[in-house]
Structures are given as structure tokens and as C-alpha cells.
Design a protein around this motif. Structure first.
Motif, PDB file in Angstrom:
ATOM      1  N   LEU A 123      29.500-150.069  67.149  1.00 46.93           N
ATOM      2  CA  LEU A 123      29.274-151.246  67.974  1.00 46.93           C
ATOM      3  C   LEU A 123      27.875-151.793  67.703  1.00 46.93           C
ATOM      4  N   LEU A 124      27.823-153.056  67.336  1.00 43.75           N
ATOM      5  CA  LEU A 124      26.550-153.757  67.157  1.00 43.75           C
ATOM      6  C   LEU A 124      26.319-154.622  68.389  1.00 43.75           C
ATOM      7  N   THR A 125      25.168-154.468  69.021  1.00 41.32           N
ATOM      8  CA  THR A 125      24.851-155.242  70.213  1.00 41.32           C
ATOM      9  C   THR A 125      23.542-156.009  70.007  1.00 41.32           C
ATOM     10  N   ALA A 126      23.199-156.811  71.005  1.00 33.97           N
ATOM     11  CA  ALA A 126      21.924-157.532  71.018  1.00 33.97           C
ATOM     12  C   ALA A 126      21.454-157.586  72.459  1.00 33.97           C
ATOM     13  N   SER A 127      20.754-156.540  72.886  1.00 33.60           N
ATOM     14  CA  SER A 127      20.299-156.506  74.273  1.00 33.60           C
ATOM     15  C   SER A 127      19.300-157.620  74.561  1.00 33.60           C
ATOM     16  N   ALA A 128      18.655-158.178  73.531  1.00 38.55           N
ATOM     17  CA  ALA A 128      17.742-159.302  73.746  1.00 38.55           C
ATOM     18  C   ALA A 128      18.498-160.546  74.195  1.00 38.55           C
ATOM     19  N   ALA A 129      19.766-160.677  73.777  1.00 33.46           N
ATOM     20  CA  ALA A 129      20.573-161.814  74.210  1.00 33.46           C
ATOM     21  C   ALA A 129      21.025-161.646  75.644  1.00 33.46           C
ATOM     22  N   ALA A 148      38.453-146.975  72.543  1.00 29.66           N
ATOM     23  CA  ALA A 148      38.473-145.976  71.465  1.00 29.66           C
ATOM     24  C   ALA A 148      39.420-144.823  71.798  1.00 29.66           C
ATOM     25  N   PRO A 149      40.047-144.231  70.793  1.00 34.06           N
ATOM     26  CA  PRO A 149      40.921-143.075  71.036  1.00 34.06           C
ATOM     27  C   PRO A 149      40.142-141.923  71.658  1.00 34.06           C
ATOM     28  N   PRO A 150      40.789-141.100  72.457  1.00 34.83           N
ATOM     29  CA  PRO A 150      40.098-139.963  73.085  1.00 34.83           C
ATOM     30  C   PRO A 150      39.420-139.079  72.043  1.00 34.83           C
ATOM     31  N   GLY A 151      38.193-138.700  72.336  1.00 40.25           N
ATOM     32  CA  GLY A 151      37.437-137.848  71.434  1.00 40.25           C
ATOM     33  C   GLY A 151      36.699-138.592  70.343  1.00 40.25           C
ATOM     34  N   THR A 152      36.878-139.928  70.263  1.00 41.35           N
ATOM     35  CA  THR A 152      36.198-140.717  69.225  1.00 41.35           C
ATOM     36  C   THR A 152      34.817-141.131  69.720  1.00 41.35           C
ATOM     37  N   GLU A 153      33.803-140.857  68.929  1.00 44.34           N
ATOM     38  CA  GLU A 153      32.435-141.256  69.281  1.00 44.34           C
ATOM     39  C   GLU A 153      32.146-142.624  68.668  1.00 44.34           C
ATOM     40  N   VAL A 154      31.732-143.562  69.502  1.00 46.56           N
ATOM     41  CA  VAL A 154      31.401-144.911  69.044  1.00 46.56           C
ATOM     42  C   VAL A 154      29.888-145.008  68.872  1.00 46.56           C
ATOM     43  N   ARG A 155      29.464-145.186  67.634  1.00 45.09           N
ATOM     44  CA  ARG A 155      28.035-145.378  67.384  1.00 45.09           C
ATOM     45  C   ARG A 155      27.607-146.755  67.871  1.00 45.09           C
ATOM     46  N   VAL A 156      26.417-146.852  68.436  1.00 40.69           N
ATOM     47  CA  VAL A 156      25.894-148.116  68.959  1.00 40.69           C
ATOM     48  C   VAL A 156      24.567-148.420  68.282  1.00 40.69           C
ATOM     49  N   THR A 157      24.456-149.641  67.735  1.00 41.17           N
ATOM     50  CA  THR A 157      23.223-150.106  67.102  1.00 41.17           C
ATOM     51  C   THR A 157      22.793-151.399  67.779  1.00 41.17           C
ATOM     52  N   ASP A 158      21.578-151.406  68.293  1.00 41.26           N
ATOM     53  CA  ASP A 158      21.033-152.600  68.939  1.00 41.26           C
ATOM     54  C   ASP A 158      20.354-153.445  67.856  1.00 41.26           C
ATOM     55  N   VAL A 159      21.058-154.466  67.381  1.00 42.79           N
ATOM     56  CA  VAL A 159      20.571-155.272  66.253  1.00 42.79           C
ATOM     57  C   VAL A 159      19.329-156.066  66.643  1.00 42.79           C
TER      58      VAL A 159
END
Length: 336
Positions: free
Chosen positions: A105-111, A127-138
């Protein structure tokens, strides 16, 4: 027959009591509606988000987002680079990149920190159970204002400064070129002071200082000229109309504390056509996104400024009511 200069008789006490008893609850109800209703109905409405990756891998996610009753406006991108560019250009608030290594997941917390949190919860839930979603604050919010509270809180003081500028221009009866000169000077200095505080002292603005100061000055000019122009046309009633429009509607409908797409309609759309909403969007763009997405809101602020200055000139020629309640003399037209 009383002379025109004779003081107006005071309203009967009973009439005053009735007016106060009726008007105060109406104003309180209107204020509660304007401020509490949008806050109590926060939810995504056509929120622009991106999906990137192979079509076969992203199709289930796209269908899932599209099925959420118009909550999301899904944009399709070929890969992570394109999705990042769209976020940096303020085309979308975030994007989900699906690859062999799993979803990211790409986000923009500044927005909008609120939208970034909402997207994290929404994607994690899909997301399917047990799947880790990586998060990047662009485009991350500044460390001194991670929740965007300071930027959102800055709109009310700017609005009040603009209203005060317009009232003072009308109260001192400035005419001819003096009224626009006072509005421009006050707006420029207010913008410089606000930028100095937000950029240098508080550290919540991290873009180009001159662009920030110009945006803040234009916000004050838009409000100040509109209030002064309405006062020139309508007298004290114009001040009330301008102040109510900007403070009572403009600030709660601005979406600065969350996002315009999280507000109920028509508040979200209307707020972007009022000076506080346009100022908040423009300020985020110049402070965190190198000006991307600022053109539209800057145009809105310029239109409000032009309207106010035109109304100011028209009111002066028509001999609108002055601060003492008497009509001002019409300004002589220039000789041909």
C-alpha cells in the motif's frame, strides 16, 4: 418629520427579547449543523485511489473496491512507478501495488492523515487472512504535524484575519485606490507572517517559503476583498453575509482536517469553492507536493479576490451605506 440625521428610535424591549430568543437558537442550530454534521458523517465518497500490477492479479481488488457503494474512484496504473507519480501529482490519495512479493500500500499522509489511515484499514480488511500488507508513505506528513492538525487549524485564523481586513477597510471608509492598496498590503503581510510561523517556528510547512506565503496571502485577500466588497454593496448586512459564508460554511466544509472526499455531499464539493477549502487544498499542494494540484484552488481564490474588488468599486460608485449608516456620495466618473 424627523431630519435624516436624527437618531433612529430604539426597538421596543419586547421586540428585542423576541428577536434574541428566536435568532440565538436558530444561529446555534445552524452552527451545529455546519460544524457537527460533516464531522459525524465522515466516510469515503468517490475517493481517488490507484491499483497497480498485472490485470489478473489486481482484478479481484478492483472489484472489491468498486463494490463498496461508490466509496472509491479506482484508477488503474501499469506499475509501482506510475502509481507513485500519481500520488506525488495529487491525482490519487494512495495506491495498492500487487506483485509476486505480495500487496503493498502506497499512501500520502501529507495529503490527508485520515485518508492514509482509512486506506490502511480498508486494504488490510481486503487482504487474505495471514497476508501482511506492506505500507509505504510516499509523501509523508511533517514530523511536527503527523496528524495534520496544525495545518487544518490554521484556516480559521486566516479566515478571521481576512474578515477583519475587510471590516477595517469598510469601517475606515477607504475609497479610490486606497481600499485595494490596504487589502493587498494587509494580505501580503499576513501571508508573510503566517508563512514565517508555519514554516520557520512550527515546522508544519516544508515547501517553498515564497509559494507558501503567496498562497496564504491570496487566502487572506480573497476573504478580505469579498467582505469589503459585500460591505460596500450592502453595508453592515454585507459584513454579516461574508463572515457567515466564510466562517460558518467555509471552515467546516473545507475538509482540511480530513479530506473533501470524506465529507457528505454537497459539503465536500461546496467547500472547495469557498476560500477556506480552496486555501487548505492549495496550501497542502505547495507545502508538500511541489505545487501539484494547486492550480484549481488558486484560481478559486483569485476569483473571490476579483469578485470582492469589483464589488468594492461598484459599491463606491453606487453610493452604498457607510459605517455611519448613511449613503456615501458617488465617486465621480473619470472624464472621457
Amino acid at each position: 418629520m424627523p431630519s435624516p440625521s436624527a437618531p433612529r428610535p430604539a426597538p421596543p424591549p419586547a421586540r428585542g427579547i423576541v428577536l434574541i430568543a428566536v435568532l440565538v437558537p436558530v444561529i446555534a442550530a445552524l452552527a451545529l449543523w455546519a460544524f457537527a454534521w460533516p464531522a459525524a458523517r465522515l466516510a469515503p465518497r468517490d475517493l481517488p485511489v490507484g491499483v497497480a500490477g498485472p490485470a489478473a492479479a489486481t482484478a479481484p481488488l478492483e472489484r472489491s473496491l468498486a463494490a463498496r457503494g461508490g466509496a472509491f474512484e479506482v484508477h488503474r496504473y501499469a506499475g509501482e512507478a506510475a502509481a507513485r507519480e500519481a500520488i506525488e501529482n495529487r491525482e490519487v490519495y494512495g495506491a495498492v501495488v500487487v506483485s509476486a512479493g505480495g500487496p503493498e500500500l502506497l499512501t500520502a499522509s501529507a495529503a490527508s492523515p485520515a485518508v492514509a489511515q482509512l486506506l490502511r484499514e480498508a486494504v488490510a480488511g481486503q487482504a487474505p487472512p495471514g497476508t501482511e500488507v506492506r505500507v509505504t508513505d510516499v509523501v509523508a506528513a511533517p514530523p511536527s504535524d503527523p496528524r495534520g492538525a496544525a495545518l487544518g487549524a490554521s484556516l480559521l485564523p486566516l479566515s478571521l484575519a481576512g474578515v477583519a481586513t475587510g471590516v477595517l477597510v469598510w469601517r475606515f471608509g477607504l475609497r479610490g485606490p486606497y481600499a485595494p492598496a490596504a487589502l493587498l498590503a494587509a494580505a501580503a503581510l499576513a501571508g508573510a507572517v503566517a508563512a514565517a510561523l508555519g514554516h520557520g517556528w512550527l515546522g508544519v510547512l516544508t515547501g517553498d517559503w515564497w509559494a507558501e506565503a503567496g498562497t496564504l496571502a491570496l487566502a487572506v485577500l480573497a476573504v478580505g476583498s469579498a467582505v469589503a466588497g459585500l460591505a460596500a454593496l450592502l453595508g453592515p448586512a454585507g459584513i454579516g453575509l461574508g463572515a457567515l459564508t466564510v466562517v460558518l460554511l467555509g471552515n467546516p466544509f473545507s475538509g482540511a482536517a480530513s479530506a473533501p472526499e470524506l465529507l457528505p455531499e454537497p459539503a465536500g464539493a461546496l467547500g472547495q469553492w469557498l476560500p477556506p477549502g480552496a486555501a487548505g487544498t492549495a496550501l497542502r499542494s505547495v507545502a508538500y507536493f511541489d505545487g501539484h494540484g494547486a492550480a484549481g484552488p488558486v484560481l478559486v481564490l483569485a476569483l473571490w479576490s476579483a469578485f470582492g474588488l469589483a464589488a468594492l468599486a461598484l459599491g463606491r460608485r453606487r453610493g452604498a451605506p457607510g459605517p455611519d449608516g448613511t449613503a456615501r456620495a458617488r465617486s465621480p466618473l473619470p472624464a472621457a
